[in-house]
Design a protein around this motif. Structure first.
Motif, PDB file in Angstrom:
ATOM      1  N   ASN A   1       0.741  -1.173   0.206  1.00 17.43           N
ATOM      2  CA  ASN A   1       0.070  -0.050  -0.141  1.00 17.43           C
ATOM      3  C   ASN A   1       0.715   1.321  -0.093  1.00 17.43           C
ATOM      4  O   ASN A   1       0.447   2.231   0.080  1.00 17.43           O
ATOM      5  N   SER A   2       1.967   1.133  -0.118  1.00 19.96           N
ATOM      6  CA  SER A   2       3.061   2.343  -0.113  1.00 19.96           C
ATOM      7  C   SER A   2       3.216   2.526  -1.660  1.00 19.96           C
ATOM      8  O   SER A   2       3.398   1.850  -2.529  1.00 19.96           O
ATOM      9  N   THR A   3       3.317   3.926  -2.043  1.00 21.96           N
ATOM     10  CA  THR A   3       3.767   4.352  -3.335  1.00 21.96           C
ATOM     11  C   THR A   3       5.218   5.017  -3.662  1.00 21.96           C
ATOM     12  O   THR A   3       5.722   5.496  -2.549  1.00 21.96           O
ATOM     13  N   PRO A   4       5.675   5.113  -4.801  1.00 25.17           N
ATOM     14  CA  PRO A   4       7.260   5.533  -4.736  1.00 25.17           C
ATOM     15  C   PRO A   4       7.492   6.896  -4.562  1.00 25.17           C
ATOM     16  O   PRO A   4       8.555   7.171  -4.088  1.00 25.17           O
ATOM     17  N   THR A   5       6.605   7.936  -5.126  1.00 24.18           N
ATOM     18  CA  THR A   5       7.025   9.407  -4.999  1.00 24.18           C
ATOM     19  C   THR A   5       7.384   9.836  -3.561  1.00 24.18           C
ATOM     20  O   THR A   5       6.277  10.115  -2.863  1.00 24.18           O
ATOM     21  N   THR A   6       8.417  10.145  -3.141  1.00 25.56           N
ATOM     22  CA  THR A   6       8.769  10.825  -1.724  1.00 25.56           C
ATOM     23  C   THR A   6       8.244  12.157  -1.816  1.00 25.56           C
ATOM     24  O   THR A   6       8.216  13.061  -2.992  1.00 25.56           O
ATOM     25  N   PHE A   7       8.413  13.081  -0.687  1.00 29.97           N
ATOM     26  CA  PHE A   7       7.639  14.186  -0.755  1.00 29.97           C
ATOM     27  C   PHE A   7       9.153  15.341  -1.407  1.00 29.97           C
ATOM     28  O   PHE A   7       8.532  16.182  -1.859  1.00 29.97           O
ATOM     29  N   ARG A   8      10.253  14.823  -1.085  1.00 27.45           N
ATOM     30  CA  ARG A   8      11.411  15.566  -1.516  1.00 27.45           C
ATOM     31  C   ARG A   8      11.126  15.273  -3.027  1.00 27.45           C
ATOM     32  O   ARG A   8      11.334  16.486  -3.738  1.00 27.45           O
ATOM     33  N   GLN A   9      11.097  14.094  -3.660  1.00 27.19           N
ATOM     34  CA  GLN A   9      10.856  14.334  -5.175  1.00 27.19           C
ATOM     35  C   GLN A   9       9.762  15.011  -5.710  1.00 27.19           C
ATOM     36  O   GLN A   9       9.884  15.746  -6.753  1.00 27.19           O
ATOM     37  N   TRP A  10       8.757  14.949  -5.066  1.00 26.80           N
ATOM     38  CA  TRP A  10       7.385  15.722  -5.471  1.00 26.80           C
ATOM     39  C   TRP A  10       7.867  17.262  -5.428  1.00 26.80           C
ATOM     40  O   TRP A  10       7.465  18.020  -6.224  1.00 26.80           O
ATOM     41  N   CYS A  11       8.737  17.750  -4.353  1.00 25.36           N
ATOM     42  CA  CYS A  11       8.780  19.154  -4.110  1.00 25.36           C
ATOM     43  C   CYS A  11       9.901  19.435  -5.446  1.00 25.36           C
ATOM     44  O   CYS A  11       9.773  20.409  -6.067  1.00 25.36           O
ATOM     45  N   GLU A  12      10.884  18.786  -5.796  1.00 26.80           N
ATOM     46  CA  GLU A  12      11.703  18.978  -6.914  1.00 26.80           C
ATOM     47  C   GLU A  12      11.061  18.869  -8.143  1.00 26.80           C
ATOM     48  O   GLU A  12      11.190  20.088  -8.969  1.00 26.80           O
ATOM     49  N   ASP A  13      10.044  18.213  -8.295  1.00 25.16           N
ATOM     50  CA  ASP A  13       9.321  18.141  -9.669  1.00 25.16           C
ATOM     51  C   ASP A  13       8.019  18.983  -9.771  1.00 25.16           C
ATOM     52  O   ASP A  13       7.713  19.507 -11.161  1.00 25.16           O
ATOM     53  N   THR A  14       7.376  19.221  -8.720  1.00 23.47           N
ATOM     54  CA  THR A  14       6.205  19.958  -8.900  1.00 23.47           C
ATOM     55  C   THR A  14       6.210  21.395  -8.060  1.00 23.47           C
ATOM     56  O   THR A  14       5.811  22.382  -8.450  1.00 23.47           O
ATOM     57  N   LEU A  15       6.425  21.276  -6.821  1.00 24.42           N
ATOM     58  CA  LEU A  15       6.320  22.618  -6.063  1.00 24.42           C
ATOM     59  C   LEU A  15       7.399  23.522  -6.589  1.00 24.42           C
ATOM     60  O   LEU A  15       6.974  24.682  -6.283  1.00 24.42           O
ATOM     61  N   LYS A  16       8.630  23.243  -6.732  1.00 21.77           N
ATOM     62  CA  LYS A  16       9.686  24.098  -7.191  1.00 21.77           C
ATOM     63  C   LYS A  16       9.035  24.901  -8.213  1.00 21.77           C
ATOM     64  O   LYS A  16       9.372  26.128  -8.101  1.00 21.77           O
ATOM     65  N   VAL A  17       8.580  24.298  -9.120  1.00 22.83           N
ATOM     66  CA  VAL A  17       8.015  25.041 -10.376  1.00 22.83           C
ATOM     67  C   VAL A  17       6.946  25.768  -9.906  1.00 22.83           C
ATOM     68  O   VAL A  17       6.758  27.109 -10.409  1.00 22.83           O
ATOM     69  N   ALA A  18       5.988  25.596  -9.061  1.00 25.02           N
ATOM     70  CA  ALA A  18       4.766  26.414  -8.799  1.00 25.02           C
ATOM     71  C   ALA A  18       5.271  27.437  -7.766  1.00 25.02           C
ATOM     72  O   ALA A  18       4.725  28.717  -8.083  1.00 25.02           O
ATOM     73  N   VAL A  19       6.155  27.399  -7.099  1.00 24.67           N
ATOM     74  CA  VAL A  19       6.756  28.616  -6.245  1.00 24.67           C
ATOM     75  C   VAL A  19       7.758  29.335  -7.049  1.00 24.67           C
ATOM     76  O   VAL A  19       7.739  30.703  -6.812  1.00 24.67           O
ATOM     77  N   LEU A  20       8.754  28.976  -7.673  1.00 28.73           N
ATOM     78  CA  LEU A  20       9.801  29.550  -8.215  1.00 28.73           C
ATOM     79  C   LEU A  20       9.576  30.068  -9.768  1.00 28.73           C
ATOM     80  O   LEU A  20      10.180  30.789 -10.202  1.00 28.73           O
TER      81      LEU A  20
END
Length: 294
Positions: A274-293
């Motif tokens: 029931n665990s999935t692969p994307t870590t919060f750090r990886q999500w931040c690198e891929d998604t949040l960083k673009v949204a913020v910066l």
């Protein structure tokens, strides 16, 4: 034929992309087809309308084998029950009439928790599952904790104030999942025609993580100090009302947050399955960083 509801939302859009890589025919129900990407419009059958409309779902389910069910946000609904259960009633009635072989839905963690009946949106989502299950259709309810992607809604505050805000204790470790992993799991169940019966399928992300931990990771990824600030439940609710949400739905969001703070999402034990692969750090690198910066 696989029917996809909410195909322009964060999860539905990604489910469609996964399914387009298969040979399965796809039919989408969408209020505004112009919100679909052009390549999607050219590759799927498009049915315009709401999947809360009996006529629309009757047409959409005709000849279909599988349905992906996701209730769209309705911030002005008169109640959480209306937003989840009443919206789903037309589809549930038609599931009994049509020969649908499997339904996969997006729902919430919390079944079996002592606070599940006072958990706002989660309570409504679980009641929706019960309605679908009552039809007897083969059913998988994909049960989610909070989405990593919800942090994007606070991208402006992170950029301008170096903060993000929620009413849950900053040191409480909870599961969190990326919508891209949810879509992968959903597509796998939709394409698999071998299963029967009904069950809940938790989708927990790869780790339990606190908001303080998230703030540290966000700081590393963005190269600036970002902190988490716990706010009161009253302030949390007031913010939703300020943005135009109905009193009932704002209270539903608040009740859900309070229940999560009381351990609602910790009722299911983590397993490799029931665990999935994307870590919060990886999500931040891929998604949040673009949204913020940008």
């Amino acid at each position: 034929m696989i029917v996809i509801t909410a195909p322009t939302g964060d999860i539905g859009r990604q489910v469609v992309q996964h399914l387009l890589m298969s040979s399965a025919p796809i039919r989408v129900i969408v209020r505004d087809p112009s919100h679909l990407a052009e390549d999607v419009r050219n590759s799927v059958e498009v049915l315009k309308g709401s999947h809360g409309d009996p006529g629309v779902v009757n047409q959409a389910f005709s000849g279909a084998d599988a349905v992906f069910w996701l209730v769209p946000p309705d911030p002005k609904a008169v109640s959480v029950k209306a937003a989840y259960v009443d919206f789903t009633r037309p589809a549930a009635a038609i599931l009994k009439e049509q020969d649908i072989k499997r339904v996969v839905s997006i729902t919430a963690l919390g079944r079996g928790s002592p606070v599940a009946d006072k958990a706002g949106f989660v309570t409504g989502s679980l009641a929706m599952d019960d309605l679908i299950a009552s039809t007897g259709v083969p059913f998988r309810a994909l049960a989610m904790p909070s989405f990593m992607d919800n942090i994007v809604r606070q991208a402006i505050a992170i950029r301008n104030q170096g903060k993000f805000f929620l009413p849950i204790a900053g040191d409480l470790k909870l599961p969190s999942v990326a919508t891209r992993d949810i879509a992968t799991v959903a597509a796998r169940w939709l394409l698999d025609d071998s299963w029967t019966g009904q069950s809940e399928v938790p989708v927990l992300g790869p780790e339990d993580i606190s908001f303080n931990d998230m703030a540290g990771i966000i700081s590393d990824v963005l190269g600036k100090v970002v902190t988490y600030q716990q706010i009161s439940f009253e302030a949390y609710k007031a913010r939703f009302v300020q943005f135009g949400m109905s009193e009932a739905m704002a209270q539903g969001m608040t009740d859900m947050a309070r229940a999560k703070g009381q351990g609602l999402d910790l009722a299911v034990s983590r397993t490799p399955e029931n665990s999935t692969p994307t870590t919060f750090r990886q999500w931040c690198e891929d998604t949040l960083k673009v949204a913020v910066l940008g």
